[in-house]
Design an enzyme around this catalytic site. Structure first.
Site, short mmCIF file in Angstrom:
data_model
loop_
_atom_site.label_atom_id
_atom_site.label_comp_id
_atom_site.label_asym_id
_atom_site.label_seq_id
_atom_site.Cartn_x
_atom_site.Cartn_y
_atom_site.Cartn_z
N TYR A 62 15.47 -5.60 10.41
CA TYR A 62 15.03 -4.33 10.36
C TYR A 62 15.28 -3.78 9.06
CZ TYR A 62 12.35 -2.24 14.02
OH TYR A 62 11.20 -1.74 14.84
N GLU A 64 13.84 -0.48 7.79
CA GLU A 64 13.31 1.06 7.33
C GLU A 64 13.65 1.66 6.31
OE1 GLU A 64 13.31 3.19 11.11
OE2 GLU A 64 11.63 2.06 12.07
N ASP A 208 -10.20 0.34 -3.97
CA ASP A 208 -9.83 -0.54 -2.93
C ASP A 208 -10.28 -1.83 -3.35
OD1 ASP A 208 -9.52 -2.17 -0.71
OD2 ASP A 208 -10.41 -0.79 0.62
N THR A 234 -5.62 -6.05 0.18
CA THR A 234 -5.04 -6.86 1.22
C THR A 234 -4.39 -7.98 0.23
OG1 THR A 234 -7.21 -8.13 1.09
CG2 THR A 234 -7.03 -6.40 2.86
N LYS A 237 -6.85 -12.37 0.93
CA LYS A 237 -8.17 -12.47 0.70
C LYS A 237 -8.17 -13.56 -0.70
CE LYS A 237 -10.10 -8.82 3.45
NZ LYS A 237 -10.97 -7.61 3.32
N ARG A 243 -1.21 -12.58 5.32
CA ARG A 243 -1.98 -11.53 6.04
C ARG A 243 -1.51 -10.16 5.84
NH1 ARG A 243 -6.66 -11.63 8.23
NH2 ARG A 243 -6.69 -13.48 7.87
#
Ligand SMILES: *Cc1c(COP(=O)(O)O)cnc(C)c1O
Length: 427
Positions: A62, A64, A208, A234, A237, A243
């Site tokens: 974790y 954060e 984008d 992303t 791609k 991913r």
């Protein structure tokens, strides 16, 4: 003394021994990828190194918050991982800051909306039925549900974006944000036009580049970084990474974006995926990647030309990128039937609306084809010509099972010449 947790030995067993069911499903999917031709333009094949980072113990942590300012202890190693990924990203794209935490492309876009817009505000995006993305204003997506969308489109004459329409709509509707970018647009975005439109009405310009990022990184497609306030993408791609998603942009916007992602939208970042992004950037910074991205575009052009020679129509008459929209009407096949037929012969593609499509979006008149995944396997323009002939043969014989079987054998034979994950197959 009673032992309630599995022993070290049990926890250290391999997947094939622990869960043969899931193991065999993964094997079957590996075979599907190995022995077919992957032509969905948003897909690619990651390296063993990227897979290894994704499958690492970093998934346990974790973290954060931001590197150096976390809400959890024990983050000194993952801090270095995240800083390394961000630094490589800024080096690759020449951006002033980068946030590695978005879980996907849509989350990256959502963060930008949260950072700059209030519910009900107006923004502009490329219409969904003319190449735009779900998160650029679809009525079933947060972007269309919570904000007012003004869609720009392509010209009917040549199916390219009309700079005058962008400017006129911007003046008329005074959007808070303009999104430039697409999921099914094969030509170059003129980023400067969008900058001018944004400047004229004081809007934020979001580029984008989910589809084009790898080509931008390799110098095969124009970069929006000098023009846009914010760039989202992303990473799975054309960039050929895990991913996921990410945000880049001008330093003045960094605080707002960071806050919108965490605590605004997400909890803990996926540190194993961020490590895999760092590996991806290292691969994309290597000279090989320039050759790869140039080859992706060469291959797309070769494929488009061969399909046109074979009697198919390509929307806008060709491509400047990794993808193309094939209009199947000249041979009397719908997009839906086209997708299904190609699937039968081992070619994976998706049906897609073409601009001004007379068919509903569940049927479509076109298929979308791309070359990033095939190029990763090492295929070149010669193979693209062979694949074009497979595609034409299949689409002209939708009802002829024997002919489709013959094409399918050709597809398998070709795929075997370009090994992918052979070392992961057991048989
Ligand atoms: C694919 C895509 C996205 C969304 O990415 P996900 O990772 O699937 O959420 C966003 N924008 C554009 C333009 C895309 O093509």
């Amino acid at each position: 003394m009673s032992v309630t947790s599995p022993s070290y030995e049990a926890r250290s067993k391999k997947l094939r021994d622990v869960d043969p069911e899931v193991f065999s499903l993964i094997q079957r999917e590996t075979e599907r990828q190995e022995y077919g031709l992957e032509m969905i333009p948003s897909e690619n094949f990651v390296s063993e190194a990227v897979l290894e980072a994704m499958g690492s113990v970093l998934t346990n942590k974790y973290a954060e918050g931001q590197p150096g300012k976390r809400y959890y202890g024990g983050c000194h190693v993952v801090d270095e991982v995240e800083n390394l990924a961000s630094a490589r990203c800024c080096e690759l794209f020449g951006s002033e800051f980068a946030n590695m935490q978005p879980h996907s492309g849509v989350q990256a876009n959502q963060a930008v909306f949260e950072a700059f817009l209030k519910p009900g505000d107006t923004f502009m995006g490329l219409r969904l039925d003319q190449g735009g993305h779900l998160s650029h204003g679809s009525p079933v997506n947060f972007s269309g549900m919570h904000y007012k969308v003004v869609g720009y489109g392509v010209r009917e004459s040549d199916c390219t974006i009309d700079p005058d329409e962008v400017l006129t709509l911007a003046r008329q509707h005074k959007p808070k944000m303009i999104i430039a970018g697409a999921s099914a647009y094969s030509r170059k975005f003129d980023w400067k036009v969008f900058r001018e439109a944004a400047d004229e009405v004081g809007a934020i310009l979001l580029a984008d580049i989910a589809h084009y990022a790898g080509l931008v990184a390799g110098g095969a497609y124009p970069s929006p970084v000098p023009y846009a306030d914010i760039v989202t993408t992303t990473t799975h791609k054309t960039l050929r990474g895990p991913r996921s998603g990410m945000v880049m942009g001008r330093a003045a916007h960094q605080k707002k974006i960071n806050k919108a992602i965490f605590p605004g939208l997400q909890g803990g970042p996926h540190m194993h995926t961020i490590a895999a992004k760092a590996v991806m950037f290292k691969e994309a910074l290597a000279p090989d990647f320039k050759r790869y991205s140039a080859q992706v575009v060469d291959n797309a052009r070769a494929l488009a030309n061969a399909l046109m020679k074979g009697g198919l129509k390509i929307v806008s008459g060709g491509t400047d990128s990794h993808l193309m929209l094939v209009d199947l009407r000249p041979i009397g096949v719908t997009g839906k039937a086209g997708e299904e037929t190609l699937d039968k012969v081992g070619i994976t593609a998706n049906k897609n609306s073409i601009p001004f499509d007379p068919q509903p979006f569940t049927i479509c008149s076109g298929v979308r084809l791309g070359t990033p995944a095939l190029t990763t396997r090492g295929m070149g323009t010669k193979e693209m010509e062979q694949i074009a002939s497979f595609i034409i043969e299949a689409l002209q014989n939708v009802e002829n099972e024997a002919r489709l079987r013959a094409v399918s054998e050709g597809v398998q034979e070709l795929s075997k010449k370009f090994p992918l994950y052979r070392h992961r197959l057991i048989s």
